[in-house]
Motif scaffolding. Structure first.
Motif, PDB file in Angstrom:
ATOM      1  N   PHE A 311      12.403   2.992  -5.987  1.00 16.78           N
ATOM      2  CA  PHE A 311      12.453   3.589  -4.648  1.00 16.78           C
ATOM      3  C   PHE A 311      12.879   5.054  -4.722  1.00 16.78           C
ATOM      4  CE2 PHE A 311      14.768   4.914  -0.884  1.00 16.78           C
ATOM      5  CZ  PHE A 311      13.834   4.673   0.103  1.00 16.78           C
ATOM      6  N   VAL A 312      13.947   5.313  -5.449  1.00 13.55           N
ATOM      7  CA  VAL A 312      14.479   6.687  -5.535  1.00 13.55           C
ATOM      8  C   VAL A 312      13.428   7.620  -6.125  1.00 13.55           C
ATOM      9  CG1 VAL A 312      16.222   8.139  -6.664  1.00 13.55           C
ATOM     10  CG2 VAL A 312      16.898   5.952  -5.648  1.00 13.55           C
ATOM     11  N   LYS A 313      12.738   7.130  -7.129  1.00 18.04           N
ATOM     12  CA  LYS A 313      11.727   7.939  -7.804  1.00 18.04           C
ATOM     13  C   LYS A 313      10.546   8.234  -6.863  1.00 18.04           C
ATOM     14  CE  LYS A 313       8.731   7.743 -11.929  1.00 18.04           C
ATOM     15  NZ  LYS A 313       7.448   7.295 -11.336  1.00 18.04           N
ATOM     16  N   GLU A 314      10.059   7.199  -6.208  1.00 19.16           N
ATOM     17  CA  GLU A 314       8.886   7.385  -5.333  1.00 19.16           C
ATOM     18  C   GLU A 314       9.245   8.190  -4.083  1.00 19.16           C
ATOM     19  OE1 GLU A 314       6.831   3.660  -4.715  1.00 19.16           O
ATOM     20  OE2 GLU A 314       6.547   3.375  -6.873  1.00 19.16           O
ATOM     21  N   ALA A 315      10.466   8.014  -3.618  1.00 19.10           N
ATOM     22  CA  ALA A 315      10.911   8.791  -2.450  1.00 19.10           C
ATOM     23  C   ALA A 315      10.923  10.278  -2.798  1.00 19.10           C
ATOM     24  CB  ALA A 315      12.302   8.334  -2.007  1.00 19.10           C
ATOM     25  N   LYS A 354       6.921   1.563   4.327  1.00 20.20           N
ATOM     26  CA  LYS A 354       5.755   1.534   3.454  1.00 20.20           C
ATOM     27  C   LYS A 354       6.139   0.911   2.104  1.00 20.20           C
ATOM     28  CE  LYS A 354       2.787   4.980   1.250  1.00 20.20           C
ATOM     29  NZ  LYS A 354       3.661   5.491   0.198  1.00 20.20           N
ATOM     30  N   PHE A 355       7.296   1.304   1.601  1.00 21.03           N
ATOM     31  CA  PHE A 355       7.771   0.775   0.325  1.00 21.03           C
ATOM     32  C   PHE A 355       8.001  -0.733   0.430  1.00 21.03           C
ATOM     33  CE2 PHE A 355      10.911  -0.220  -2.943  1.00 21.03           C
ATOM     34  CZ  PHE A 355      10.467   0.514  -4.040  1.00 21.03           C
ATOM     35  N   GLU A 356       8.518  -1.153   1.544  1.00 20.57           N
ATOM     36  CA  GLU A 356       8.760  -2.592   1.754  1.00 20.57           C
ATOM     37  C   GLU A 356       7.435  -3.376   1.765  1.00 20.57           C
ATOM     38  OE1 GLU A 356      11.439  -3.602   4.938  1.00 20.57           O
ATOM     39  OE2 GLU A 356      11.030  -5.745   4.728  1.00 20.57           O
ATOM     40  N   GLU A 357       6.440  -2.840   2.464  1.00 23.53           N
ATOM     41  CA  GLU A 357       5.102  -3.436   2.476  1.00 23.53           C
ATOM     42  C   GLU A 357       4.569  -3.627   1.068  1.00 23.53           C
ATOM     43  OE1 GLU A 357       2.470  -3.886   5.046  1.00 23.53           O
ATOM     44  OE2 GLU A 357       4.303  -4.289   6.183  1.00 23.53           O
TER      45      GLU A 357
END
Ligand SMILES: *Cc1c(COP(=O)(O)O)cnc(C)c1O
Length: 360
Positions: A311-315, A354-357
Motif C-alpha cells: 500500500f505504502v509503495k503504490e500510494a 481502489k486498493f481495497e477493490e
C-alpha cells in the motif's frame, strides 16, 4: 513543478500560499534588498516580523497578557529538560504517559527530581487515553504533564486531566493551532512547530508569567532558563529567525482562513472522511479507540505487513507520500495537519478504496 500530497508526521506539509509568498520575498524582503535569512535579528525589519508573529499568535489563541510567548530552539525534546529544570521547585512532578513523546519527557524529568507516572496507556500500546478525572495527583507536585496529541499513536486528550489544582504542562506539538484552546487552563503550552505550523528549528512556549522565575534547579544553563528568553523577548541570542518568519506567515494564513474555530471545523471534516472510510472498510482499520481519535494523525493497518508495504509503495506512486507508520508501530499513518487540503484526504480515501477493490 508538481507537488504531492504529503502525509508526513513532521516536518510536514505547509500552506502552498505561504511557500509562494516566501519564495517571492526570498531575494529582496520588502525593499530591504536582502533575504530574511541574511538579515540581522536586531534590525528594524526583523523586529517587525517577530513582533507581528507574536501578536498574530496571541490573537489566534486569545492568549491573556499574563502569559509570555517565547520562540526558542532545541526542538520539543529540549523542553523535556527545560520544564523540570525551571518548574520543579519541590522536585516533584506527575506525568501521564500516553505515548513515546510523553515517555521521553517522563524519563528526562527523572534526571532532575521525582517524576511520578500517575497514569499510562502503555498496557495497550498507547491505543487510548486513560481516564484522568480522578488521578492520584501528588500533594506537592509542581505540575502535571501531558502530551495532548500523540503523534505516533494517533490519540488525543478530548478532555484535559483533572490536575486537582496543579499546574498543567502540555506538549501540543502535533495539535498546535488545530482548534481553539482555553490557554488559562494551562501553565505551559509548548510545541515544536515542524508538525503543524512551520519549518523545523523553532519551538514555541506559551508560559504563565508567574512560572518564570530565577528559582530554577542549580546548574541550569543560562540558555535553558525561561527567564533568560522572557527578559530578552526571545532575542537573548540569535533566534531561529527564518523559521519564525515562516511561522508568522502561517499565523496570517490561519487568520485569513477564519481562525482556529474555522480550522477545527475543517479538520473535523477532513478527519471524518478518513475515519468513516476506515470504519466501513473490510481491509483497513484504525488502531486506536474511537473516542480518543486524533484529528491530526490517523494510524491504520491492513493486518498484513506485506499488504501494508504494498500500500505504502503504490500510494507513493500515486502521489500520496509519507504514509508509512512510525517505526515503533508499523502499518500506515496519515498526518492531516492544518495545511493538508480536503482534496488530499479525498484523494487518499479514493486510493484506499481502489486498493481495497484490487486486494480483496
Ligand atoms: C515530534 C514531536 C516531538 C519531538 O520534537 P523535536 O522537535 O524533534 O524534538 C515531541 N513531542 C511531540 C508530541 C512530537 O510530535
Amino acid at each position: 513543478m508538481s507537488r504531492v500530497y504529503n502525509f508526513s508526521a513532521g516536518p510536514a506539509v505547509l500552506p502552498e500560499e505561504v511557500l509562494k509568498e516566501a519564495a517571492e520575498e526570498m531575494l529582496d524582503y520588502r525593499g530591504t534588498g536582502m533575504s530574511v535569512m541574511e538579515m540581522s535579528h536586531r534590525s528594524k525589519a526583523y523586529d517587525t516580523i517577530i513582533k507581528e508573529a507574536e501578536a498574530d499568535l496571541r490573537e489566534l489563541m486569545q492568549i491573556p497578557d499574563t502569559y509570555r510567548v517565547l520562540f526558542l530552539q532545541g526542538g520539543a525534546s529540549q523542553q523535556f529538560a527545560m520544564i523540570p529544570m525551571n518548574l520543579m521547585k519541590n522536585k516533584k512532578a506527575d506525568y501521564i504517559v500516553t505515548g513515546q513523546w510523553a515517555k521521553k519527557a517522563y524519563q528526562e524529568a527523572c534526571l532532575y527530581g521525582q517524576a511520578n507516572k500517575i497514569a499510562s496507556s502503555e498496557d495497550k500500546t498507547f491505543s487510548y487515553i486513560p481516564d484522568c478525572s480522578d488521578l492520584p495527583v501528588s500533594e506537592d507536585a509542581d505540575y502535571v504533564y501531558i502530551c495532548e496529541n500523540n503523534t505516533i499513536y494517533g490519540t488525543k486528550f478530548k478532555e484535559l486531566p483533572n490536575t486537582k489544582g496543579k499546574t498543567l504542562v502540555a506538549d501540543v506539538s502535533s495539535c498546535f493551532l488545530s482548534e481553539p484552546v482555553d490557554v488559562t487552563k494551562y501553565g505551559v503550552i509548548y510545541g515544536g512547530v515542524q508538525k503543524n505550523i512551520g519549518p523545523a528549528g523553532v519551538v514555541i512556549v506559551i508560559i504563565r508569567e508567574d512560572l518564570i522565575t530565577e528559582d530554577v534547579l542549580p546548574g541550569t544553563p543560562t540558555m535553558l532558563k525561561y527567564k533568560t528568553h522572557a527578559d530578552a523577548d526571545s532575542l537573548y541570542n540569535t533566534p531561529p529567525a527564518y523559521g519564525i518568519y515562516i511561522c508568522g506567515k502561517v499565523f496570517k494564513w490561519l487568520k485569513k482562513m477564519g481562525g482556529l474555530a474555522a480550522m477545527k471545523e475543517r479538520n473535523e471534516k477532513k478527519a471524518k472522511i478518513l475515519y468513516d472510510y476506515l470504519d466501513e472498510s473490510k481491509l483497513f482499520r484504525g488502531t486506536v479507540e474511537k473516542k480518543d481519535r486524533s484529528l491530526m494523525n490517523v494510524p491504520f493497518v491492513t493486518g498484513s505487513d506485506e499488504l501494508d508495504a504494498k500500500f505504502v509503495k503504490e500510494a507513493k506512486e500515486a502521489g500520496l507520500e509519507n504514509l508509512k507508520g512510525h517505526r515503533s508501530v508499523g502499518g500506515m499513518r496519515a498526518s492531516i495537519y492544518n495545511a493538508m487540503p480536503i482534496e488530499g484526504v479525498e484523494a487518499l480515501v479514493a486510493f484506499m478504496r481502489k486498493f481495497e477493490e484490487e486486494n480483496r
